[in-house]
Each structure stands twice: as C-alpha cells, then as structure tokens.
Scaffold this active site. Structure first.
Site, PDB file in Angstrom:
ATOM      1  N   SER A 173       0.835  -1.193   0.000  1.00 15.62           N
ATOM      2  CA  SER A 173       0.000   0.000   0.000  1.00 15.62           C
ATOM      3  C   SER A 173       0.880   1.256   0.000  1.00 15.62           C
ATOM      4  O   SER A 173       1.616   1.494  -0.940  1.00 15.62           O
ATOM      5  CB  SER A 173      -0.963  -0.039   1.190  1.00 15.62           C
ATOM      6  OG  SER A 173      -1.982   0.922   1.055  1.00 15.62           O
ATOM      7  N   HIS A 229      -7.669  -5.131  -1.260  1.00 14.41           N
ATOM      8  CA  HIS A 229      -6.651  -4.372  -0.530  1.00 14.41           C
ATOM      9  C   HIS A 229      -6.650  -4.820   0.928  1.00 14.41           C
ATOM     10  O   HIS A 229      -7.120  -4.107   1.822  1.00 14.41           O
ATOM     11  CB  HIS A 229      -6.957  -2.877  -0.643  1.00 14.41           C
ATOM     12  CG  HIS A 229      -5.764  -1.984  -0.534  1.00 14.41           C
ATOM     13  ND1 HIS A 229      -4.893  -1.772  -1.574  1.00 14.41           N
ATOM     14  CD2 HIS A 229      -5.283  -1.234   0.498  1.00 14.41           C
ATOM     15  CE1 HIS A 229      -3.949  -0.928  -1.209  1.00 14.41           C
ATOM     16  NE2 HIS A 229      -4.158  -0.596   0.062  1.00 14.41           N
ATOM     17  N   GLU A 275      -8.278  -1.461  -4.050  1.00 15.85           N
ATOM     18  CA  GLU A 275      -7.413  -2.302  -4.884  1.00 15.85           C
ATOM     19  C   GLU A 275      -7.676  -2.049  -6.362  1.00 15.85           C
ATOM     20  O   GLU A 275      -6.736  -1.939  -7.167  1.00 15.85           O
ATOM     21  CB  GLU A 275      -7.625  -3.777  -4.549  1.00 15.85           C
ATOM     22  CG  GLU A 275      -6.560  -4.697  -5.106  1.00 15.85           C
ATOM     23  CD  GLU A 275      -5.244  -4.620  -4.368  1.00 15.85           C
ATOM     24  OE1 GLU A 275      -4.325  -5.393  -4.691  1.00 15.85           O
ATOM     25  OE2 GLU A 275      -5.122  -3.772  -3.442  1.00 15.85           O
TER      26      GLU A 275
END
EC number: 2.3.1.122
Length: 338
Positions: free
Chosen positions: A169, A305, A273
């Site tokens: 991330s 994500h 994501e």
C-alpha cells in the site's frame, strides 16, 4: 450517486469533472483510512521464534526506533518489510497480520520490521511531521539506508548490502524508491497494491487527504507542493529507468478488487485495490518498454486491498528472494549481539 448529486446541486460555476473529482478524493481518503486501520489475522510471532525487539538509535530523527528482528544467520542478507499508511507504534503490521517470522525462520534471510512511521512514506520529510499526536522528525530514508543497516551490521552481523525491501500500500512506492536510490543496499524490491505514480494527476491531492485522515499529517510537509521535484523523485513510474539500469529484481503485485476465498470481501478493500491497479499496469508497461527483464508482475483476476493477499504474496516470493539474494538456509542458533 445521491452524494454526488447533492454536491452537484450545491456548487455552481464548477465543472462536473471537478465536482466528481473532489467527491472521489474525499471518498478515497475515507477508504484508505478504513483499510489502513484494520488488522485481520492477529497472527503475531509464536513463542519460540527468535524474534527480538530492538531499540535502534536514529540521530537523524532524534530518538530510538523500535525494530522487530529475526536473524537469518551471520552475514545474512536482510529482508526489510515496510508497513502501510496506518503503521502502529507498537508492532509492525506484518507481524500483527501475517506469520512472516514463521515463514522466514531459518530461511537464511534476516527479517527486519521497522515499527512506526504512520503516513511517512518512509521518506525524508522537508518539515517536521505534525499531526494529531504532535510533531516529530521523519527522516525514514536516512534511517533505513544508513543508520539501521550500520547498526545491524555492527550488532547483529547482518550484511549492509545485497538486501531486499518489500512494502504494501503506502510503502509499495517507498520500496521501489529506496531501491532506485540505494541500489547497492537493495538489489530486490517488492511492491504490493501501491499507487506507483504518486506525482501524477490527482495523486498528490489524494495522498494529502489520506495522510490527513491517517494521523492529521500534511503532504506538503513531506514533499512540498505538488510542483516540487520531491514528488517526481518519489514516483516509481517516472524513475523506472533507474531500476532497469540497476538491474534491480522487482516483484510487483496488485489484485483487481474482486475477493477470492482468501477473504477481504468489504467495500473499502475492493474499491481501493481496483483504484490502484491501473498505476501498477502502467508501471509494468513502462518497465517492459524500457527493456526491463528482471521482474515478476502478478496481476491476478482477484484480490482486494487486505492483508490476506499481501501475506500470500510474501510467502510466495520466498524462494525468489532466497535465490536473488543468495541466502543460505540455516538450522543453527541465531548469533547474539556483540
């Protein structure tokens, strides 16, 4: 759509594109905060693993930095694992959410998890990092590339060069950037689910909103206004040629926002994501166009994500890391500090 419609009705003299963009920025900020604050697996390293909790002096930041560490043996290469936007001050997210220490025990790789650095992008900031909890100095690049490797070499017999850095991330772009400018230390860079073109288009605005949500920090304190060269310096897409020239081994992963049986079936994880995937594909295209030939790009037709997928990637890359770094698996006791 009701929120967008209300905003459109309330604002006059502003184009549809600007209004929707502003709403999208606010939405992404909230989603980043929601995802970054979620601990899923609660793994923690099991009792019996040789995990140490170090306090490493950082003259550049004016304090000791907590580092979770597991030795891979004398003169072993290191695997630095960098955290996400909401990095905590007590434990690394990699330890909270994955059995990373378990996976890499006796691997021949020393596992290094710096703790802290919320919203830092593991960068050297222009200004003090002032947020909701007060102000502190952020000189993470200096710490990770000078102070920490020197300390680990002197006190834990870890090689200061020929190592790997992996981030998720927020830290995905950080991992690539550290390898770009410190190629002798980091010959391997792994990036998972990151925004790999942070200086482009709405990138600075979205990052600023996310940082404000995660701790109350300002992106301008980090890299100045969006026109400042620091934004371009820390943009992996713009600097992909340096990775190619250095022949850095890269491993880039991003899902598409669709959950699999691994989990992560929630709106924030799915949305974010899918949002960052485009920048990852652009990075791969630029890498291939530049003649890069030392990379793994994994863009499956699922993945959100969330930590379930990042943990699976870290486990999957283990043989590649060992090969690329020349790690020698060991079964003997870990060396103790001098």
């Amino acid at each position: 759509m009701q929120l967008v419609d209300r905003v459109r009705g309330a604002v006059t003299g502003m184009s549809r594109r600007l209004v929707v963009g502003a709403v999208g920025a606010a939405l992404v900020s909230g989603l980043v905060g929601a995802v970054g604050g979620t601990a899923t697996a609660g793994a923690f390293s099991r009792p019996g693993l040789p995990v140490e909790y170090l306090q490493v002096p950082s003259p550049s930041m004016g304090r000791d930095i907590k580092v979770q560490f597991q030795s891979g043996g004398a003169n072993s290469p290191a695997l630095y694992l960098l955290d996400g936007l909401r990095a905590q001050d007590d434990f690394s997210g990699w330890d909270i959410n994955t059995p990373a220490f378990e996976w890499y025990d006796q691997s021949g790789l020393s596992v290094v998890m710096p703790v802290g650095g919320q919203s830092s992008f593991y960068s050297d900031w222009y200004q003090p990092a002032c947020g909701k909890a007060g102000c502190q100095t952020y000189k993470w690049e200096t710490f990770l590339t000078s102070e920490l490797p020197g300390w680990l070499q002197a006190n834990r017999h870890v090689k200061p060069t020929g190592s790997a850095v992996v981030g998720l991330s927020m830290a995905a772009s950080s991992a690539l950037t550290l390898a770009i400018y410190h190629p002798q230390q980091f010959v391997y860079a792994g990036a998972m689910s990151g925004l790999l073109d942070p200086s482009q288009a709405m990138g600075p605005t979205l990052i600023g909103l996310a940082m404000g949500d995660a701790g109350g920090y300002k992106a301008s304190d980090m890299w100045g206004p969006k026109e400042d060269p620091a934004w371009q310096r820390n943009d992996p897409l713009l600097n992909v040629g340096k990775l190619i020239a250095n022949n850095t081994r890269v491993w880039v992963y991003c899902g598409n926002g669709k959950p699999s049986d691994l989990g992560g079936n929630n709106l924030p994880a799915k949305f974010l994501e899918g949002f960052v995937r485009t920048s990852n594909i652009k990075f791969q295209d630029a890498y291939n166009a530049g003649g890069g030939h030392n990379g793994v790009f994994d863009f499956p037709d699922s993945g959100t994500h969330s930590w379930e997928y990042w943990g699976a990637q870290l486990n999957a890359m283990k043989p590649d890391l060992q090969r690329a770094l020349g790690a020698t698996p060991n079964t003997g006791p870990a060396p103790q500090g001098a």
